[in-house]
Design a protein around this motif. Structure first.
Motif, short mmCIF file in Angstrom:
data_model
loop_
_atom_site.label_atom_id
_atom_site.label_comp_id
_atom_site.label_asym_id
_atom_site.label_seq_id
_atom_site.Cartn_x
_atom_site.Cartn_y
_atom_site.Cartn_z
N PRO A 123 0.81 -1.23 0.00
CA PRO A 123 0.00 0.00 0.00
C PRO A 123 0.84 1.27 0.00
O PRO A 123 0.51 2.24 -0.69
CB PRO A 123 -0.81 -0.12 1.29
CG PRO A 123 -0.91 -1.57 1.54
CD PRO A 123 0.38 -2.16 1.06
N ARG A 157 0.91 6.65 -6.83
CA ARG A 157 -0.27 7.48 -7.05
C ARG A 157 0.11 8.95 -7.28
O ARG A 157 -0.65 9.70 -7.86
CB ARG A 157 -1.23 7.35 -5.87
CG ARG A 157 -2.67 7.66 -6.24
CD ARG A 157 -3.61 7.26 -5.16
NE ARG A 157 -3.34 7.97 -3.90
CZ ARG A 157 -4.13 7.91 -2.84
NH1 ARG A 157 -5.23 7.18 -2.88
NH2 ARG A 157 -3.83 8.56 -1.75
N ALA A 180 -5.78 0.40 -6.84
CA ALA A 180 -5.07 -0.82 -6.45
C ALA A 180 -6.07 -1.77 -5.82
O ALA A 180 -7.13 -1.35 -5.34
CB ALA A 180 -3.95 -0.50 -5.47
N TYR A 183 2.10 1.83 -3.34
CA TYR A 183 0.98 2.32 -4.15
C TYR A 183 0.82 3.83 -3.98
O TYR A 183 0.64 4.57 -4.95
CB TYR A 183 -0.30 1.58 -3.77
CG TYR A 183 -1.55 2.25 -4.28
CD1 TYR A 183 -1.78 2.37 -5.65
CD2 TYR A 183 -2.51 2.75 -3.40
CE1 TYR A 183 -2.92 2.99 -6.12
CE2 TYR A 183 -3.65 3.38 -3.86
CZ TYR A 183 -3.85 3.50 -5.23
OH TYR A 183 -4.96 4.11 -5.69
N ARG A 232 3.94 -7.06 0.24
CA ARG A 232 3.63 -6.78 -1.17
C ARG A 232 2.65 -7.81 -1.71
O ARG A 232 3.04 -8.86 -2.17
CB ARG A 232 4.92 -6.79 -1.99
CG ARG A 232 5.88 -5.72 -1.52
CD ARG A 232 7.04 -5.53 -2.45
NE ARG A 232 7.89 -4.47 -1.91
CZ ARG A 232 8.94 -4.68 -1.12
NH1 ARG A 232 9.31 -5.90 -0.81
NH2 ARG A 232 9.62 -3.66 -0.66
N TYR A 291 -0.39 -6.43 -3.35
CA TYR A 291 -1.42 -5.61 -3.99
C TYR A 291 -1.11 -5.41 -5.47
O TYR A 291 0.04 -5.43 -5.88
CB TYR A 291 -1.53 -4.25 -3.28
CG TYR A 291 -1.93 -4.42 -1.84
CD1 TYR A 291 -3.27 -4.35 -1.46
CD2 TYR A 291 -0.98 -4.72 -0.86
CE1 TYR A 291 -3.64 -4.56 -0.13
CE2 TYR A 291 -1.34 -4.93 0.45
CZ TYR A 291 -2.67 -4.85 0.81
OH TYR A 291 -3.03 -5.07 2.11
N VAL A 348 -1.59 -2.97 -8.81
CA VAL A 348 -1.82 -1.57 -9.12
C VAL A 348 -2.14 -1.41 -10.60
O VAL A 348 -1.42 -1.91 -11.46
CB VAL A 348 -0.60 -0.71 -8.74
CG1 VAL A 348 -0.86 0.76 -9.07
CG2 VAL A 348 -0.27 -0.88 -7.27
#
Lengths: 116, 894
Positions: B169, B176, B186, B172, B301, B303, B305
């Protein structure tokens, strides 16, 4: 249009009869019977089949004229046929071929007697 | 019915109409006359009338049939009225009609030509359809090429770039900030139990950080997307479901938005239903993630995206900005997380990122079917060449009558294009059938992606284009060849059809090209087949027979801490007691494709390397190694005594010992699992097990660490592996019953036999080998037809020569060998060229090969043998025809 290269014997007889004038189908048959003294007897199937093929081939055609026979009630339904120009040509050509054949046969001593 | 009427029936309708009445009268008259001559005569008359009618009607019908056939086929050479009066369209239509008549007159030629083109074009449509569905246009999203997935590479850990479950996150949040993207989203993947029906259902779920749907470019068909509130941490529980789930689970209920459901036991409201086109790695339920990015460690890790490129920004620009971001993070975080050293972020169009595994195979197959089409075209060119030389006279007449060369070329091209279009239409039908059955060859992993391949407008257009191009290609050489002739020569010589020297060379060149291409395909298919067999017979290091696998996820609220491990222990005991069960184990993953890995550090002897120490990590119950039949090499297995309150232990595999412990005694070594940023305890190695394939069947074994289920609390989601005495699948029902006897709310999912898992893991080799094998077979058949056609033609053209040879005392066997020898020479040339082409193009294939070199002499030998036998079989009948030539017949016309 396809047409037989040379005419078959029954057909030749039919055309010979028509060469003497227009006739209807059955009259042709009777005339052939008479002329060949029954040697060639055209059945109704063969007769009309030959007529159809000759007509399709453009060698004979229907005609309104009834020169040879007087009409009565029954005759009224009958179709009369005569030779077309093309028919005359085909007949002549065939007879010439037959004539040459007969001439050749005459040249043979063993056959000459029969054809005299 | 009278005799006359019965007989009349024998005749055709035209006759009945024209002569029916008179015919009946004549029959009646004949019979009347016969009756007067007595009974016997009248019986005889019936017989002769009948015989006459049968004979006459048969003659008439035969004649009519001949006329009909003549009318249909006797088209002759169409006359060409003055060009001023005809429009282009008239000409095209006239050519079309003529072409169709030409083909109807030669059904054998037409069938072979259309069928070979249909097979070739059908193969192309099939592969193109698959590529279109899986690679070119997998997603029905607006501007799918601007939708990118962000992948990550940590050179300190491995050289691979991962796109799925790749980022944390916090990473991410870094991404972003990039201005190259108009929107970024994500998601985390997981599973949720949906209750509120008869059976609990396990649904593959995506948990969204930020609103992902605008990134993808789709909005709900029913209801709305998530609000900012709902996406915020601890927001109101809301769910969005897939169209598929809406139809299957909720019966397409339009009042779904007001219905209450329970997700993992919590009440939630469905706020939207997405359109059927939304395919998000096969997930069916979308929930707000609802966490705080700051509360998740930077290196958790898992996630995915996705981002949409901002208007006017190119992929390269986006990647440049991502590099800058990565460099900044590297600078600020490397001290804590050493894997950030030189790490890279990459944006790749999502479809390409998701499907990169099947792309090489797909393009090789597309190339292969292209070759098949070339072979078919070469074949047809040969057929047309042979035919056009027999049509020399017709074309010469046309030229002599004043037809222009272009006009004739156009006529011939129209003919070949008509043929190709017919082949294309039939080919599409073949492709359609093929695509429908191709589903069986594609394993679950791609089916869950929700992708579909079918015949759409693009596939249709591609096939049409191929058909047109093949038509023109096939017609061009013969057309140029034929219209070059001098009408004078062709009209003069009408019996000799012997080909000119240059014509023969052209035909032979085409045959050699066909053979070379077939060899290339055969070699490719052979190599893939061997790879596939190698994978099948590989020593995997574990036993898969009779093993059933399934997954359970225990909700943390009901199974806190060690309770999950205890549940799996109880479940294993119950299942082990079932009749027919040999062994039961629980584990977080199982071979051949293990994914969970971890960093670790050794207490002693840790070496500085280019990469940080990583290994696969598997949580396993004591029976795990027995269930998979993995031998223990040193030390001991896990036992029931290894609990959360006893000192932590681990087992490692040989690869681990070899890579990280070298020559030290592994037993007793201590290691710390996890990245160095966290507080960790020392774990003692108590055993070493043999290696098995844990990194995919075709990759070398990775180092692996095993820790006991009962010594950890992190894993509440485990696989249960059941080894049965006989059939794995037969156990499923009773195992399910056992699970629900322990916990009725517990769904069992991902149920598969290990054999199925293995089959899926080598599907690419299998699919490529099967398809390439089919294409090679088609190619070979086409080449055989080509050889047969050309040799038949050349034998008939050389009849006189053969006659002379035989007359001069040659043996029939010599003449036969003359023809066969020529074919063998052509085959040898084709073989050499094909092998040479393979050596040149070997790179493309190498990625698909396993344990076999592209220059494998065995494969080349087998292909040589196949080619030689097919060539000889194809040439046999023309050769024996040459040997049967009667010298007297052949020389009569000399």
């Amino acid at each position: 249009m396809a047409r037989p290269k040379s005419l078959s014997v029954p057909v030749l007889h039919i055309m010979l009869v028509l060469a003497d004038g227009a006739r209807h189908g059955y009259a042709i048959k009777q005339e052939v019977d008479r002329r060949t003294k029954g040697a060639i007897r055209l059945g109704p199937g063969t007769l009309y089949e030959a007529i159809q093929r000759l007509e399709d081939g453009g060698l004979i055609e229907e005609t309104a004229a009834r020169e040879a026979e007087p009409s009565n009630g029954q005759e009224a339904q009958r179709r009369y046929y005569r030779l077309t120009d093309r028919g005359w040509m085909a007949l002549r050509a065939d007879l010439r071929t037959l004539g040459r054949l007969v001439d050749e046969a005459r040249a043979n001593p063993q056959l000459r007697k029969e054809l005299a | 019915m009278t005799l006359g009427r019965a007989l009349l029936r024998l005749f055709p309708a035209t006759f009945r109409k024209r002569h029916g009445v008179e015919f009946l009268q004549a029959i009646a008259q004949e019979r009347a006359r016969a009756r007067t001559a007595g009974v016997l005569s009248s019986v005889r008359a019936v017989g002769s009338l009948t015989a006459d009618a049968i004979a006459a009607s048969a003659r008439l019908r035969a004649l009519q049939l001949c006329l009909a056939i003549h009318r249909r086929f006797d088209s002759g050479v169409p006359s060409l009225p003055p060009p001023a009066k005809r429009t282009n369209m008239d000409t095209v239509l006239q050519d079309l009609r003529y072409a169709l008549r030409q083909y109807l007159r030669r059904p054998g030629f037409t069938a072979i030509a259309v069928l070979s083109l249909a097979l070739a074009i059908g193969g192309n449509s099939l592969i193109y359809g698959m590529l279109d569905g899986f690679v070119f246009h997998p997603f029905p999203y607006p501007q799918p090429n601007r939708l990118v997935a962000i992948g990550v590479t940590f050179p300190k850990l491995s050289a691979e770039t991962t796109y799925v479950e790749a980022l944390s996150p916090l990473e991410y949040l870094d991404i972003r900030r990039a201005r190259s993207f108009s929107r970024v989203g994500a998601f985390d993947l997981g599973n949720r139990n949906i209750t509120g029906g008869e059976v609990p259902e396990r649904v593959f779920t995506a948990l969204l950080l930020d609103d992902l749907f605008p990134v993808i470019g789709l909005s709900p068909v029913l209801g709305r997307g998530f609000t900012r509130d709902e996406l915020a941490p601890k927001g109101p529980p809301a769910a969005i479901i897939s169209h598929r789930l809406w139809r299957t689970r909720f019966g397409g209920d339009r009042n779904i938005l007001s219905r209450a459901i329970r997700i993992n036991g919590q009440a939630a409201s469905i706020v939207g239903v997405m359109p059927p086109g939304l395919v998000l790695i096969g997930t069916d339920l979308w929930l707000p993630w609802g966490g705080e990015p700051q509360s998740v460690p930077r290196n958790r890790r898992q996630y995915n995206v996705l981002a949409r490129l901002a208007p006017g920004v190119s992929l390269a620009q986006a990647n440049a900005e991502l590099s800058a971001i990565a460099a900044r993070v590297d600078q600020s975080e490397r001290a804590t997380f050493s894997e950030y050293e030189n790490w890279r972020l990459t944006a790749t169009p999502w479809a390409a990122a998701l499907l990169r595994d099947i792309r090489p195979a797909a393009f090789i197959l597309l190339g292969a079917v292209g070759l098949v089409l070339l072979i078919a075209c070469a074949n047809l060119t040969n057929l047309f060449l042979a035919r056009s030389s027999t049509r020399q006279r017709e074309l010469a007449v046309r030229l002599a009558l004043g037809a222009g060369r272009w006009r004739l070329t156009r006529l011939l091209l129209t003919e070949s294009v008509v043929l190709a279009l017919a082949g294309g239409a039939l080919g599409l039908a073949i492709a359609w059938l093929g695509l429908r059955s191709a589903g069986a060859l594609i394993p679950g992993q791609f089916q869950t992606l929700g992708l579909e391949a079918g015949i759409n407008m693009r596939v249709l257009g591609w096939s049409l284009m191929l058909a047109l191009v093949s038509g023109l290609l096939v017609g061009l050489i013969p057309a140029l060849n034929a219209t070059r002739t001098d009408p004078h020569d062709s009209l003069k010589a009408d019996t000799r059809t012997g080909g000119s020297r240059s014509g023969t060379r052209l035909r032979h060149t085409l045959i050699v090209a066909e053979l070379a291409l077939s060899v290339l395909l055969l070699l490719g298919a052979g190599l893939l087949m061997r790879s596939f067999l190698n994978i099948q017979h590989l020593d995997r290091g574990f036993e898969s027979d009779g093993v059933l696998t399934m997954r359970l996820t225990l909700p943390r609220d009901r199974y806190p801490g060690d309770a999950a491990g205890a549940f799996f222990d109880r479940l294993s005991e119950r299942i082990a007691a079932l009749p027919g069960v040999r062994a039961v184990a629980a584990a977080s993953q199982f071979p051949p494709s293990n994914v969970f890995d971890t960093q670790f550090s050794l207490e002693r002897g840790q070496r500085e390397e280019r990469t940080l120490p990583t290994a696969l990590i598997t949580v396993a119950s004591p029976a795990y190694f027995d269930t998979l039949d993995v031998p223990l090499l040193r030390g001991r297995r896990f036992t029931a005594m290894d609990r959360i309150d006893t000192p932590p232990i681990a087992i490692v595999n040989q690869a681990f010992a070899a890579r990280y412990l070298q020559d030290r005694e592994p037993i007793g070594q201590r290691l710390a699992i996890g990245s160095p940023d966290r507080e960790r305890s020392w774990t003692t190695i108590v055993g070493v097990v043999a290696d098995y394939r844990n990194n995919g069947l075709t990759q070398p074994t990775r180092p692996e660490i095993y820790i006991p289920v009962r010594q950890q609390t992190a894993w509440n989601q485990l696989f249960v592996l059941v080894r049965s005495e006989s059939s794995a699948a037969g156990l499923l029902t009773i195992v399910r019953q056992t699970v629900s006897s322990l916990d009725p709310d517990q769904p069992v999912y991902f149920t598969q036999t290990m054999a199925e898992v293995l089959a899926a893991s080598s599907f690419q080799q299998r699919l490529s080998a099967v398809l390439l094998g089919i294409f090679a077979a088609v190619a070979l058949v086409l080449a055989a037809i080509g050889i047969y056609g050309v040799m038949s033609y050349s034998v008939s053209a050389r009849t006189q020569e053969m006659g002379v040879r035989l007359a001069m005392g040659a043996q029939r066997r010599d003449v036969m060998w003359l023809v066969l020898g020529q074919v063998l020479k052509l085959s040898a040339l084709g073989l050499a060229l094909g092998v040479a082409a393979l050596f040149l193009g070997v790179r493309a294939l190498e990625g698909l090969l396993f344990d076999v070199r592209a220059t494998d002499p065995m494969t080349i030998a087998i292909v040589t043998l196949i080619l030689a036998s097919v060539a000889l079989v194809a040439a046999w009948s023309p050769a024996s025809r040459a040997a049967r030539v009667d010298p007297i017949e052949a020389l009569r016309y000399e």
